[in-house]
Write a protein that holds these residues in place. Structure first.
Motif, PDB file in Angstrom:
ATOM      1  N   VAL A   1     -26.109  71.100 -41.362  1.00  0.00           N
ATOM      2  CA  VAL A   1     -27.002  70.096 -40.758  1.00  0.00           C
ATOM      3  C   VAL A   1     -28.451  70.482 -41.048  1.00  0.00           C
ATOM      4  N   ASN A   2     -29.250  69.489 -41.501  1.00  0.00           N
ATOM      5  CA  ASN A   2     -30.680  69.756 -41.769  1.00  0.00           C
ATOM      6  C   ASN A   2     -31.480  69.741 -40.457  1.00  0.00           C
ATOM      7  N   VAL A   3     -32.340  70.726 -40.335  1.00  0.00           N
ATOM      8  CA  VAL A   3     -33.174  70.819 -39.126  1.00  0.00           C
ATOM      9  C   VAL A   3     -34.646  70.812 -39.551  1.00  0.00           C
TER      10      VAL A   3
ATOM     11  N   PHE B   1     -38.269  58.399 -44.512  1.00  0.00           N
ATOM     12  CA  PHE B   1     -38.647  58.281 -43.096  1.00  0.00           C
ATOM     13  C   PHE B   1     -38.719  59.596 -42.315  1.00  0.00           C
ATOM     14  N   VAL B   2     -38.125  60.694 -42.858  1.00  0.00           N
ATOM     15  CA  VAL B   2     -38.174  61.953 -42.094  1.00  0.00           C
ATOM     16  C   VAL B   2     -39.610  62.450 -41.888  1.00  0.00           C
ATOM     17  N   PRO B   3     -40.453  62.386 -42.937  1.00  0.00           N
ATOM     18  CA  PRO B   3     -41.833  62.861 -42.691  1.00  0.00           C
ATOM     19  C   PRO B   3     -42.508  62.103 -41.548  1.00  0.00           C
TER      20      PRO B   3
ATOM     21  N   ALA C   1     -26.548  76.360 -54.993  1.00  0.00           N
ATOM     22  CA  ALA C   1     -27.444  75.609 -55.879  1.00  0.00           C
ATOM     23  C   ALA C   1     -27.329  74.138 -55.545  1.00  0.00           C
ATOM     24  N   GLU C   2     -28.511  73.477 -55.425  1.00  0.00           N
ATOM     25  CA  GLU C   2     -28.526  72.049 -55.099  1.00  0.00           C
ATOM     26  C   GLU C   2     -28.726  71.233 -56.369  1.00  0.00           C
ATOM     27  N   GLY C   3     -28.317  69.981 -56.294  1.00  0.00           N
ATOM     28  CA  GLY C   3     -28.601  69.018 -57.366  1.00  0.00           C
ATOM     29  C   GLY C   3     -27.932  69.335 -58.689  1.00  0.00           C
TER      30      GLY C   3
ATOM     31  N   TRP D   1     -29.445  63.695 -32.492  1.00  0.00           N
ATOM     32  CA  TRP D   1     -28.341  62.769 -32.801  1.00  0.00           C
ATOM     33  C   TRP D   1     -27.557  63.275 -34.009  1.00  0.00           C
ATOM     34  N   VAL D   2     -28.287  63.764 -35.039  1.00  0.00           N
ATOM     35  CA  VAL D   2     -27.637  64.270 -36.253  1.00  0.00           C
ATOM     36  C   VAL D   2     -26.698  65.423 -35.896  1.00  0.00           C
ATOM     37  N   LEU D   3     -27.221  66.343 -35.089  1.00  0.00           N
ATOM     38  CA  LEU D   3     -26.443  67.515 -34.694  1.00  0.00           C
ATOM     39  C   LEU D   3     -25.170  67.088 -33.959  1.00  0.00           C
TER      40      LEU D   3
ATOM     41  N   ALA E   1     -22.169  75.440 -55.036  1.00  0.00           N
ATOM     42  CA  ALA E   1     -23.076  74.415 -55.544  1.00  0.00           C
ATOM     43  C   ALA E   1     -22.740  73.073 -54.910  1.00  0.00           C
ATOM     44  N   GLN E   2     -23.758  72.189 -54.884  1.00  0.00           N
ATOM     45  CA  GLN E   2     -23.508  70.808 -54.485  1.00  0.00           C
ATOM     46  C   GLN E   2     -24.289  69.931 -55.433  1.00  0.00           C
ATOM     47  N   GLY E   3     -23.792  68.742 -55.659  1.00  0.00           N
ATOM     48  CA  GLY E   3     -24.501  67.863 -56.584  1.00  0.00           C
ATOM     49  C   GLY E   3     -23.609  66.744 -57.046  1.00  0.00           C
ATOM     50  N   TYR E   4     -24.223  65.803 -57.755  1.00  0.00           N
ATOM     51  CA  TYR E   4     -23.499  64.623 -58.195  1.00  0.00           C
ATOM     52  C   TYR E   4     -22.340  64.980 -59.132  1.00  0.00           C
ATOM     53  N   LEU E   5     -22.414  66.192 -59.738  1.00  0.00           N
ATOM     54  CA  LEU E   5     -21.327  66.623 -60.631  1.00  0.00           C
ATOM     55  C   LEU E   5     -20.004  66.662 -59.873  1.00  0.00           C
TER      56      LEU E   5
ATOM     57  N   GLU F   1     -22.759  69.039 -46.700  1.00  0.00           N
ATOM     58  CA  GLU F   1     -24.078  68.868 -46.071  1.00  0.00           C
ATOM     59  C   GLU F   1     -24.132  67.482 -45.454  1.00  0.00           C
ATOM     60  N   ALA F   2     -24.498  67.443 -44.191  1.00  0.00           N
ATOM     61  CA  ALA F   2     -24.633  66.153 -43.516  1.00  0.00           C
ATOM     62  C   ALA F   2     -26.008  65.602 -43.843  1.00  0.00           C
ATOM     63  N   LEU F   3     -26.062  64.399 -44.390  1.00  0.00           N
ATOM     64  CA  LEU F   3     -27.332  63.812 -44.818  1.00  0.00           C
ATOM     65  C   LEU F   3     -27.554  62.496 -44.072  1.00  0.00           C
ATOM     66  N   LEU F   4     -28.698  62.374 -43.522  1.00  0.00           N
ATOM     67  CA  LEU F   4     -29.011  61.247 -42.646  1.00  0.00           C
ATOM     68  C   LEU F   4     -29.298  59.979 -43.448  1.00  0.00           C
ATOM     69  N   ARG F   5     -28.843  58.883 -42.957  1.00  0.00           N
ATOM     70  CA  ARG F   5     -29.160  57.588 -43.557  1.00  0.00           C
ATOM     71  C   ARG F   5     -29.529  56.615 -42.464  1.00  0.00           C
ATOM     72  N   TRP F   6     -30.399  55.689 -42.819  1.00  0.00           N
ATOM     73  CA  TRP F   6     -30.797  54.644 -41.852  1.00  0.00           C
ATOM     74  C   TRP F   6     -30.421  53.309 -42.462  1.00  0.00           C
TER      75      TRP F   6
ATOM     76  N   TYR G   1     -22.077  62.611 -46.092  1.00  0.00           N
ATOM     77  CA  TYR G   1     -21.696  64.008 -46.323  1.00  0.00           C
ATOM     78  C   TYR G   1     -21.591  64.266 -47.811  1.00  0.00           C
ATOM     79  N   GLN G   2     -22.112  65.391 -48.243  1.00  0.00           N
ATOM     80  CA  GLN G   2     -21.997  65.778 -49.646  1.00  0.00           C
ATOM     81  C   GLN G   2     -21.305  67.147 -49.710  1.00  0.00           C
ATOM     82  N   PRO G   3     -20.213  67.219 -50.420  1.00  0.00           N
ATOM     83  CA  PRO G   3     -19.434  68.461 -50.467  1.00  0.00           C
ATOM     84  C   PRO G   3     -20.187  69.595 -51.150  1.00  0.00           C
TER      85      PRO G   3
HETATM   86  N1  LIG Z   1     -34.469  66.957 -41.126  1.00  0.00           N
HETATM   87  C1  LIG Z   1     -33.529  66.318 -41.758  1.00  0.00           C
HETATM   88  N2  LIG Z   1     -33.653  66.120 -43.061  1.00  0.00           N
HETATM   89  C2  LIG Z   1     -32.644  65.495 -43.688  1.00  0.00           C
HETATM   90  C3  LIG Z   1     -31.573  64.997 -43.016  1.00  0.00           C
HETATM   91  N3  LIG Z   1     -30.794  64.409 -43.918  1.00  0.00           N
HETATM   92  C4  LIG Z   1     -31.355  64.519 -45.087  1.00  0.00           C
HETATM   93  N4  LIG Z   1     -32.488  65.177 -44.972  1.00  0.00           N
HETATM   94  C5  LIG Z   1     -33.416  65.549 -45.986  1.00  0.00           C
HETATM   95  O1  LIG Z   1     -33.893  64.419 -46.594  1.00  0.00           O
HETATM   96  C6  LIG Z   1     -34.174  64.705 -47.948  1.00  0.00           C
HETATM   97  C7  LIG Z   1     -33.545  63.655 -48.797  1.00  0.00           C
HETATM   98  O2  LIG Z   1     -32.172  63.667 -48.567  1.00  0.00           O
HETATM   99  P1  LIG Z   1     -31.213  62.759 -49.369  1.00  0.00           P
HETATM  100  O3  LIG Z   1     -31.941  61.540 -49.773  1.00  0.00           O
HETATM  101  O4  LIG Z   1     -30.031  62.646 -48.548  1.00  0.00           O
HETATM  102  O5  LIG Z   1     -30.969  63.587 -50.625  1.00  0.00           O
HETATM  103  C8  LIG Z   1     -30.024  64.612 -50.592  1.00  0.00           C
HETATM  104  C9  LIG Z   1     -29.009  64.364 -51.641  1.00  0.00           C
HETATM  105  O6  LIG Z   1     -28.652  63.035 -51.735  1.00  0.00           O
HETATM  106  C10 LIG Z   1     -29.684  64.831 -52.884  1.00  0.00           C
HETATM  107  N5  LIG Z   1     -28.727  65.273 -53.924  1.00  0.00           N
HETATM  108  C11 LIG Z   1     -27.601  65.912 -53.818  1.00  0.00           C
HETATM  109  N6  LIG Z   1     -27.033  66.169 -55.038  1.00  0.00           N
HETATM  110  C12 LIG Z   1     -27.878  65.636 -55.928  1.00  0.00           C
HETATM  111  C13 LIG Z   1     -27.940  65.619 -57.303  1.00  0.00           C
HETATM  112  O7  LIG Z   1     -27.021  66.068 -58.022  1.00  0.00           O
HETATM  113  N7  LIG Z   1     -28.949  64.983 -57.936  1.00  0.00           N
HETATM  114  C14 LIG Z   1     -29.995  64.417 -57.135  1.00  0.00           C
HETATM  115  N8  LIG Z   1     -31.022  63.842 -57.818  1.00  0.00           N
HETATM  116  N9  LIG Z   1     -29.962  64.451 -55.854  1.00  0.00           N
HETATM  117  C15 LIG Z   1     -28.976  65.065 -55.220  1.00  0.00           C
HETATM  118  O8  LIG Z   1     -30.364  65.991 -52.471  1.00  0.00           O
HETATM  119  C16 LIG Z   1     -30.705  65.889 -51.059  1.00  0.00           C
HETATM  120  C17 LIG Z   1     -30.180  67.083 -50.388  1.00  0.00           C
HETATM  121  O9  LIG Z   1     -31.181  67.965 -50.327  1.00  0.00           O
HETATM  122  P2  LIG Z   1     -31.165  69.247 -49.424  1.00  0.00           P
HETATM  123  O10 LIG Z   1     -31.159  68.823 -47.985  1.00  0.00           O
HETATM  124  O11 LIG Z   1     -32.462  69.938 -49.752  1.00  0.00           O
HETATM  125  O12 LIG Z   1     -29.958  69.962 -49.771  1.00  0.00           O
HETATM  126  C18 LIG Z   1     -33.670  66.076 -48.229  1.00  0.00           C
HETATM  127  O13 LIG Z   1     -34.685  67.012 -48.292  1.00  0.00           O
HETATM  128  C19 LIG Z   1     -32.814  66.351 -47.067  1.00  0.00           C
HETATM  129  O14 LIG Z   1     -32.796  67.719 -46.734  1.00  0.00           O
HETATM  130  C20 LIG Z   1     -31.467  65.227 -41.639  1.00  0.00           C
HETATM  131  O15 LIG Z   1     -30.486  64.864 -40.963  1.00  0.00           O
HETATM  132  N10 LIG Z   1     -32.457  65.887 -41.056  1.00  0.00           N
END
Ligand SMILES: Nc1nc2c(ncn2[C@@H]2O[C@H](COP(=O)(O)O[C@H]3[C@@H](O)[C@H](n4cnc5c(=O)[nH]c(N)nc54)O[C@@H]3COP(=O)(O)O)[C@@H](O)[C@H]2O)c(=O)[nH]1
Length: 828
Positions: free
Chosen positions: A647-649, A607-609, A766-768, A623-625, A786-790, A589-594, A574-576
Motif C-alpha cells: 500500500v502506498n503511503v 490527484f494525489v499531489p 524493480a518498477e516499470g 480508505w486505501v489501507l 519486479a513489477q511492470g507491464y511485462l 501493489e495496490a494502486l488507487l484509482r478515481w 492491483y499490480q502483481p
Molecule cells: N499515496 C498514494 N499514492 C498512490 C496510490 N496509488 C498510486 N499511487 C501513486 O500514484 C502514482 C501513479 O500511480 P499509477 O498511475 O497507479 O502508476 C503506477 C503503475 O500503473 C505504474 N506502472 C507499473 N508498471 C509499469 C510499467 O511497466 N510501465 C509504466 N509506464 N508504468 C508502470 O507505475 C506506478 C506505480 O508506481 P510506484 O507506486 O512508484 O510503484 C505512483 O507514484 C503511485 O505510487 C495510493 O493509494 N496512495
C-alpha cells in the motif's frame, strides 16, 4: 593835647590803628597794631611798607595808599598782612586821609580788621557748598530746591534736563513762569507746582509717583520725594524735591510681573535647572502635567522625569545640540509621578551668565498626549473606513505598494482580490440603508475571520472590498482563498431579524504577472471582477485567463475528490510483483484509482499531489489501507494467495503521527495478517520527515508489517540513514529501469542500488519492467523481484482475483533468461 595822652588814647583802642605821612611812612600806631604784627614801635616808625612787608604785599599797600592820596577820602579793601613770624592773615583795611591846617593831604590813618577766621569759615562753607553742589550734580536723580514762594533756586543736571532748564534763565522763577515759557513742559511744571503745594499743605515729607512727559514726548514715571521747609514760625521757607526716574525700573518690574504671570499661568510646564540639571523652580503647569508638587522636585535632577524609552544616545544627541546651538526642541517621552509614560513637546533653552558660561537651562514643555490621540484618530479617519473599521482605499494603496516592494525583493508574488458584492443594492433598497450598513459590517467581519493572518482586507468603497495576499507561491492557493471567501459571503445573513443573502464576484490580479504597481494591480483585479460578474456572479476570475483556467481546474478537482470520498468513487487496482527467478507471485501493489462520471478513470499521479496539499490524502489514504486489507483478507478467505499487498503511503500520513496505530487498528479490524501487508513510503517522504519516518518504520516493523522505500534513487538518502531504517525493501524507480540495459547511466545506478541492497541486506524490487531484456539484466545483477507491464498492468480487484486464479509462474520464468539479456546486448 600832648603826644603821650594821644598815644594812651590810641592804645586804648582794641583794634589795630596806624597812621602814615603823605609819603607812606609810618608816623605812629597803637599797641594793638604792634601786637597784631608782632613788631616793636621802633621797627615800624618812619618806615615804609617796602621796608616792613614782603614785596608782593608792599606793592599792593603802596598802590592802595597812592590811590587814596590821589583821591583823598576813605578807602576800604581786603588784603593780606604778614606778621613778624611770617604768618599771613586776611584783613580788611579801613583807611582815610587827614589834612594839615592848610587843607592839604598830610597822611592817612588806618585800622585793620582781622577777617582770617571769617574768611576761613566762608571758604569752608563755600567748599562745602561746592561739594554739595557736585554731589547733587552727580546724582542721577533730579534734585531741585525752591524757596517758599516756589521760585527755583537750586537744580542739578538731571533736573535741568528733565525740565529743559539747561539753556534757560531759571533761577528765581516759578513753575508757572517757566511753564508759560516752554509750553512743551507746561504740564510738567503744573504737576510739580501742584504737588509742591500739596506737600506744603500737608507739612511733612511725602513720596509720590508722577507721570510726566519729557521734551521728546516720552512718558516718564518719577518717584518724587518732597521735603517742605518752614521757618521757626511756620512760614514756608522752601521745598526740596528729589525726583527719581523709575521708568526703566517700572518697565523691568512690569516685565518681571508679566513673566511671573506667564510663568504661573501658562499652560506649558516650565522647569528651570542649574547647569547640572538640578531643578531650581517649576511652575504650576509643571506640577499639573507631571503630578509632582514643586517641593517634591526642587533640588532633584531632571532624570526623575525620564521614561526609560530613550537610550543614552538620544540624550547624548540632545546635549550635543544644546551645547552647539543653545537650544533643543523635539518630541520626548517622559514619565508622570503616577508612572504613566506620555509624550511631550519639549523646548530647552540655555541661559548664560555675563561671562558667557552656562548658568541655567529652561525647559518648556506641553503634554501632547491628546494631540497624539487626535493625530492617531485623524490617521484612522484618513486611513480607515469608519463603518467597518477596515483600511480604506488610501491605506490599501500604501499597503499594496509595500507588499509589492517586499515581494520584489524576495522574488515572491502578491495577489489582489477585488471583491464586489452581488445583490447588495437589493438589500439596501428593500431593507434600508441601516440594514445595508450592518450587512457591510458583517461581510467585513466574515472576510477578516476567513483570512485571519493570511491576508489583509480593505474596504475599497461602497460594496467593494479588496484583499491582499502576500508570499503567494501558487495561483491555486489564491483561488482557494477566493473560493473560501465566496463561500463565507454566501452564508445567509440575519439583519436584525430579516434574512438576507448576497454573494461575491471576485477579480484576482497577481504581481508581477498582471502589474508592477498598486494602481495597475487593483485595476487588473477590478477588470477580472467584471468577468466574474459576466460569468454569472458568485465566482472568481483571474486577470490572466491561463491562471483562471488552472485555478478552476484545480478547484473542480478538489471538489471532485471530496465528492469521490463521500460517494465512494475510489477504487483500488492491483499490480502483481513477480519473483524473476521462479515467476512466482510475491505480492501486489495496490494502486488507487478515481472513477469520475465526467473525467473517467483518473490517475493518482493527477490527484494525489492535490490531495496531499489539501489534506484529503488523510481520509483517502485511510480508505486505501482499509480497502487493501479488506480485499487481501477476502482473497485469502476464498483460497487465493495474493502474496504481500503493498500500500502506498503519502508523506502527510507519516508526518501527522499515529500512522502505525492506524495500521494496527485496520489490520485488526480486517483480520489480515501483518506479514501480508507492506507499506510503501517514497524516499522523498522519508526525507521530508526523517525522524517521524524512522519511528513510524520501526513501529510498523514491530507490528510485523513490511516496509519498502518507493521510488528509490530519486531522493538523496544517506547510507547511514538507510542503515538505521528498519526497512526491508527498496523499490528502484521506473525512471532508472526504463532504458535498461542501454542507458549507461541508468545501468550504473541500478547496478549500484542492487549492490547496495545486497550488502545492506535489503530486498530490491524493480518498477516499470516492460521488456524481457530489462528483466534479464535485473536478474543478472541480482534483483529478484519486479513489477511492470511485462507481467501485468494494474487491474481492478475482481480482475486481479481472476488473474490470481489463472496465473502460471512458469509462463514468465523462461522469458528472463540470461540469453535475453545477452541478445539484447548484442543488438545494442
Ligand atoms: N499515496 C498514494 N499514492 C498512490 C496510490 N496509488 C498510486 N499511487 C501513486 O500514484 C502514482 C501513479 O500511480 P499509477 O498511475 O497507479 O502508476 C503506477 C503503475 O500503473 C505504474 N506502472 C507499473 N508498471 C509499469 C510499467 O511497466 N510501465 C509504466 N509506464 N508504468 C508502470 O507505475 C506506478 C506505480 O508506481 P510506484 O507506486 O512508484 O510503484 C505512483 O507514484 C503511485 O505510487 C495510493 O493509494 N496512495
Amino acid at each position: 593835647m600832648d603826644q603821650g595822652f594821644l598815644q594812651n588814647v590810641l592804645d586804648a583802642i582794641p583794634a589795630p590803628v596806624f597812621f602814615k605821612d603823605a609819603a607812606g611812612r609810618y608816623l605812629g600806631c597803637n599797641t594793638a597794631f604792634l601786637d597784631f604784627l608782632g613788631y616793636t614801635a621802633d621797627r615800624i616808625l618812619g618806615k615804609s611798607v617796602f621796608e616792613l612787608s614782603p614785596p608782593d604785599l608792599a606793592a599792593r599797600y603802596h598802590a592802595q595808599d597812592q590811590a587814596l592820596f590821589d583821591n583823598p577820602g576813605e578807602q576800604v579793601y581786603e588784603a593780606q598782612v604778614q606778621n613778624a613770624r611770617g604768618e599771613r592773615r586776611e584783613v580788611v583795611f579801613y583807611k582815610a586821609t587827614f589834612h594839615d591846617t592848610e587843607g592839604k593831604v598830610a597822611g592817612l590813618v588806618g585800622t585793620i580788621l582781622d577777617i582770617t577766621d571769617r574768611k576761613q569759615a566762608e571758604r569752608r562753607v563755600r567748599e562745602s557748598e561746592e561739594r554739595l553742589g557736585a554731589l547733587i550734580q552727580a546724582l542721577p536723580d533730579a534734585v531741585f530746591l525752591k524757596d517758599g514762594e516756589g521760585r527755583w533756586l537750586v537744580t542739578n543736571g538731571a533736573a535741568q534736563a528733565l525740565f529743559g532748564l539747561a539753556e534757560r534763565d531759571w533761577f528765581g522763577r516759578t513753575d508757572l513762569e517757566l511753564g508759560s515759557e516752554d509750553p512743551a513742559r507746561a504740564e510738567v511744571h503744573a504737576v510739580c507746582a501742584r504737588n509742591d503745594e500739596l506737600v506744603w499743605q500737608q507739612g511733612g515729607m511725602r513720596q509720590m509717583l508722577e507721570i510726566v512727559e519729557d521734551g521728546q514726548g516720552r512718558r516718564l514715571v518719577f518717584e518724587a520725594t518732597r521735603i517742605p521747609l518752614f521757618d521757626s514760625v511756620g512760614q514756608r521757607k522752601g521745598i526740596v524735591v528729589v525726583g527719581r526716574d523709575i521708568t526703566e525700573r517700572r518697565a523691568a518690574e512690569e516685565r518681571l510681573r508679566q513673566a511671573a504671570t506667564v510663568f504661573d499661568n501658562t499652560v506649558e510646564g516650565i522647569s528651570i535647572t542649574d547647569r547640572d540639571g538640578i531643578i531650581q523652580s517649576v511652575n504650576p503647569a509643571f506640577s499639573r502635567i507631571t503630578g509632582y508638587a514643586e517641593a517634591e522636585v526642587i533640588g532633584c535632577h531632571t532624570r526623575i522625569l525620564q521614561s526609560g524609552r530613550h537610550g543614552a544616545d538620544y540624550y547624548r544627541a540632545m546635549w550635543r545640540t544644546l551645547a552647539r546651538t543653545g537650544q533643543w526642541q523635539g518630541e520626548i517621552w517622559n514619565r508622570r509621578k503616577t508612572g504613566e509614560v506620555y509624550p511631550q513637546w519639549l523646548t530647552i533653552g540655555t541661559v548664560r551668565d555675563d561671562e558667557g558660561e552656562v548658568s541655567n537651562y529652561v525647559a518648556v514643555f506641553s503634554d501632547i498626549s491628546q494631540i497624539k490621540d487626535a493625530q492617531s484618530q485623524l490617521e484612522r479617519l484618513a486611513h480607515y473606513d469608519p463603518l467597518t473599521g477596515l483600511p480604506n482605499r488610501a491605506l490599501l494603496g500604501d499597503r499594496l505598494a509595500h507588499a509589492i516592494s517586499r515581494a520584489r525583493r524576495a522574488g515572491t508574488s502578491v495577489a489582489v482580490l477585488f471583491l464586489d458584492l452581488d445583490g447588495f443594492k437589493n438589500v439596501n433598497d428593500s431593507l434600508g440603508h441601516p440594514a445595508g450598513d450592518r450587512l457591510l459590517q458583517i461581510i467585513a467581519e466574515r472576510l477578516c475571520g476567513a483570512l485571519r493572518s493570511e491576508g489583509s482586507v480593505s474596504r475599497f468603497g461602497g460594496d467593494e472590498f479588496a484583499v491582499v495576499l502576500e508570499d503567494v507561491v501558487r495561483g491555486e492557493a489564491v483561488s482557494e482563498v477566493a473560493e473560501h471567501l465566496i463561500a463565507e459571503i454566501a452564508r445567509p445573513l440575519d439583519l436584525d431579524g430579516h434574512g438576507a443573502h448576497v454573494s461575491a464576484s471576485i477579480g484576482i490580479a497577481l504581481f508581477p504577472r498582471d502589474g508592477d504597481d498598486a494602481t495597475t494591480l487593483i485595476k487588473a483585479a477590478d477588470t477580472a471582477m467584471y468577468r466574474s460578474k459576466a460569468l454569472g456572479r458568485n465566482t472568481f476570475s483571474f486577470h490572466h485567463e491561463d491562471m483562471a483556467q488552472a485555478a478552476h481546474r484545480r478547484l473542480s478537482l478538489e471538489h471532485g475528490l471530496r465528492q469521490a470520498l463521500e460517494q465512494g468513487r475510489f477504487e483500488l487496482w492491483y499490480q502483481p510483483q513477480i519473483d524473476l527467478r521462479t515467476g512466482v507471485l510475491a505480492g501486489a501493489e495496490a494502486l488507487l484509482r478515481w472513477r469520475d462520471p465526467e473525467r473517467g478513470l483518473v490517475s493518482p499521479a493527477e490527484f494525489v499531489p492535490l490531495a496531499e496539499e489539501t489534506g484529503l490524502i488523510l481520509p483517502i489514504g485511510l480508505w486505501v489501507l482499509e480497502e487493501a486489507c479488506r480485499a487481501g483478507r477476502a482473497w485469502l478467505d476464498v483460497g487465493l494467495a495474493p502474496g504481500r499487498i503493498a500500500v502506498n503511503v503519502a508523506a502527510p500520513q507519516i508526518e501527522r503521527g499515529g500512522f502505525d496505530q492506524a495500521v494496527a487498528r485496520v489490520l485488526s479490524a480486517s483480520g489480515l495478517p501483518p506479514a501480508a501487508l507492506e507499506v510503501e513510503i517514497t524516499e522523498g517522504s522519508l526525507l521530508r520527515s526523517a525522524e517521524n519516518a524512522r519511528l513510524a518504520v520501526a513501529a510498523l516493523r514491530a507490528l510485523g508489517v513490511g516496509v519498502a522505500i518507493d521510488d528509490f534513487g530519486t531522493g538523496y538518502s544517506s547510507l547511514a540513514y538507510l542503515k538505521n531504517l528498519a526497512v526491508q525493501t527498496l523499490k528502484i524507480d521506473r525512471e532508472f529501469v526504463r532504458d535498461l540495459p542501454h542507458d549507461a547511466g541508468n545501468l550504473a545506478i541500478t547496478r549500484a542500488i542492487i549492490a547496495m541492497c545486497r550488502s545492506l541486506g535489503f530486498g530490491v524490487v524493480a518498477e516499470g519492467v516492460e521488456e524481457p531484456a530489462q528483466a534479464a539484466f535485473l536478474v543478472s545483477e541480482g534483483c529478484t523481484l519486479a513489477q511492470g507491464y511485462l507481467f501485468a498492468k494494474p487491474m481492478p480487484g475482481a480482475e486481479f482475483a481472476e488473474w490470481l486464479r489463472t496465473y502460471r509462474p512458469e509462463q514468465h520464468v523462461q522469458g528472463f533468461s540470461a540469453l535475453d539479456y545477452a541478445e539484447d546486448r548484442s543488438r545494442s
